[in-house]
Motif scaffolding. Structure first.
Motif, PDB file in Angstrom:
ATOM      1  N   ASP A  29      13.657  28.453  30.568  1.00  0.00           N
ATOM      2  CA  ASP A  29      12.396  28.936  29.721  1.00  0.00           C
ATOM      3  C   ASP A  29      11.498  29.480  30.685  1.00  0.00           C
ATOM      4  O   ASP A  29      10.926  28.534  31.463  1.00  0.00           O
ATOM      5  N   MET A  30      11.384  30.771  30.802  1.00  0.00           N
ATOM      6  CA  MET A  30      10.841  31.318  31.872  1.00  0.00           C
ATOM      7  C   MET A  30       9.177  31.078  31.522  1.00  0.00           C
ATOM      8  O   MET A  30       8.680  31.019  32.718  1.00  0.00           O
ATOM      9  N   ARG A  31       8.796  30.955  30.329  1.00  0.00           N
ATOM     10  CA  ARG A  31       7.271  30.814  30.281  1.00  0.00           C
ATOM     11  C   ARG A  31       7.014  29.639  30.740  1.00  0.00           C
ATOM     12  O   ARG A  31       5.737  29.513  31.508  1.00  0.00           O
ATOM     13  N   ARG A  32       7.725  28.566  30.810  1.00  0.00           N
ATOM     14  CA  ARG A  32       7.434  27.347  31.507  1.00  0.00           C
ATOM     15  C   ARG A  32       7.962  26.862  32.814  1.00  0.00           C
ATOM     16  O   ARG A  32       7.350  26.472  33.713  1.00  0.00           O
ATOM     17  N   ALA A  33       9.049  27.767  33.213  1.00  0.00           N
ATOM     18  CA  ALA A  33       9.587  27.513  34.591  1.00  0.00           C
ATOM     19  C   ALA A  33       9.086  28.150  35.938  1.00  0.00           C
ATOM     20  O   ALA A  33       9.314  28.288  36.994  1.00  0.00           O
ATOM     21  N   ARG A  34       8.567  29.439  35.448  1.00  0.00           N
ATOM     22  CA  ARG A  34       8.348  30.594  36.289  1.00  0.00           C
ATOM     23  C   ARG A  34       7.320  30.195  37.346  1.00  0.00           C
ATOM     24  O   ARG A  34       6.263  29.624  36.862  1.00  0.00           O
ATOM     25  N   TRP A  35       7.422  30.324  38.552  1.00  0.00           N
ATOM     26  CA  TRP A  35       6.515  29.613  39.447  1.00  0.00           C
ATOM     27  C   TRP A  35       5.605  31.000  39.993  1.00  0.00           C
ATOM     28  O   TRP A  35       6.387  32.126  40.372  1.00  0.00           O
ATOM     29  N   ASP A  36       4.153  30.821  40.288  1.00  0.00           N
ATOM     30  CA  ASP A  36       3.499  32.162  40.899  1.00  0.00           C
ATOM     31  C   ASP A  36       3.371  32.147  42.361  1.00  0.00           C
ATOM     32  O   ASP A  36       2.685  32.847  42.808  1.00  0.00           O
ATOM     33  N   GLY A  37       4.172  31.009  42.937  1.00  0.00           N
ATOM     34  CA  GLY A  37       3.965  30.900  44.348  1.00  0.00           C
ATOM     35  C   GLY A  37       2.779  30.186  44.828  1.00  0.00           C
ATOM     36  O   GLY A  37       2.699  30.327  46.284  1.00  0.00           O
ATOM     37  N   THR A  38       1.964  29.941  44.209  1.00  0.00           N
ATOM     38  CA  THR A  38       0.839  29.281  44.549  1.00  0.00           C
ATOM     39  C   THR A  38       0.555  27.819  44.059  1.00  0.00           C
ATOM     40  O   THR A  38       0.174  26.929  44.923  1.00  0.00           O
ATOM     41  N   HIS A  39       0.835  27.736  42.778  1.00  0.00           N
ATOM     42  CA  HIS A  39       0.638  26.231  42.218  1.00  0.00           C
ATOM     43  C   HIS A  39       1.903  25.452  41.898  1.00  0.00           C
ATOM     44  O   HIS A  39       2.874  26.089  41.351  1.00  0.00           O
TER      45      HIS A  39
END
Length: 121
Positions: free
Chosen positions: A110-120
């Motif tokens: 589930d990319m909307r929920r699992a994707r990490w932006d590298g900061t938080h």
């Protein structure tokens, strides 16, 4: 950190290429239960693109959490679906269960929920 394995090609000096080290450092920094796409990693580094990151992961990613660097559409890595799925379930990575019409009934991330932006986290 020098990563070496009998299965992974390294340079003549026995060390990984600098770009590969940078990609693997990003992969190591992705928190459990989160993912980044190949393109996200390249963008984070400000260098290369999804194909270059994918190549690094294919050649050198065995010692990194390879299952956390994924395709943008959330499909699991062909040929490694079951191993990846085990990691995702263990880490609590958000998944979208496959419908009965989906080939093999393998879930997607589930990319909307699992994707990490590298900061938080």
């Amino acid at each position: 950190m020098v990563r070496m394995s009998m299965e992974e090609p390294v340079g003549e000096t026995g060390e990984l290429p600098e770009y590969a080290e940078r990609v693997l450092d990003v992969a190591d920094g992705i928190p459990p239960g989160r993912v980044m796409t190949y393109g996200d990693v390249a963008e984070w580094l400000g260098d290369g693109g999804p194909r270059q990151v994918g190549r690094v992961m294919a050649l050198y990613g065995g010692s990194a959490p390879w299952w956390r660097v994924v395709r943008a559409d959330g499909t699991l890595l062909p040929g490694h679906e079951l191993r990846a799925l085990g990691h995702y379930r263990e880490e609590g990575t958000p998944l979208r269960e496959a419908g009965p019409a989906a080939e093999g009934h393998v879930p997607r991330i589930d990319m909307r929920r699992a994707r990490w932006d590298g900061t938080h986290t």
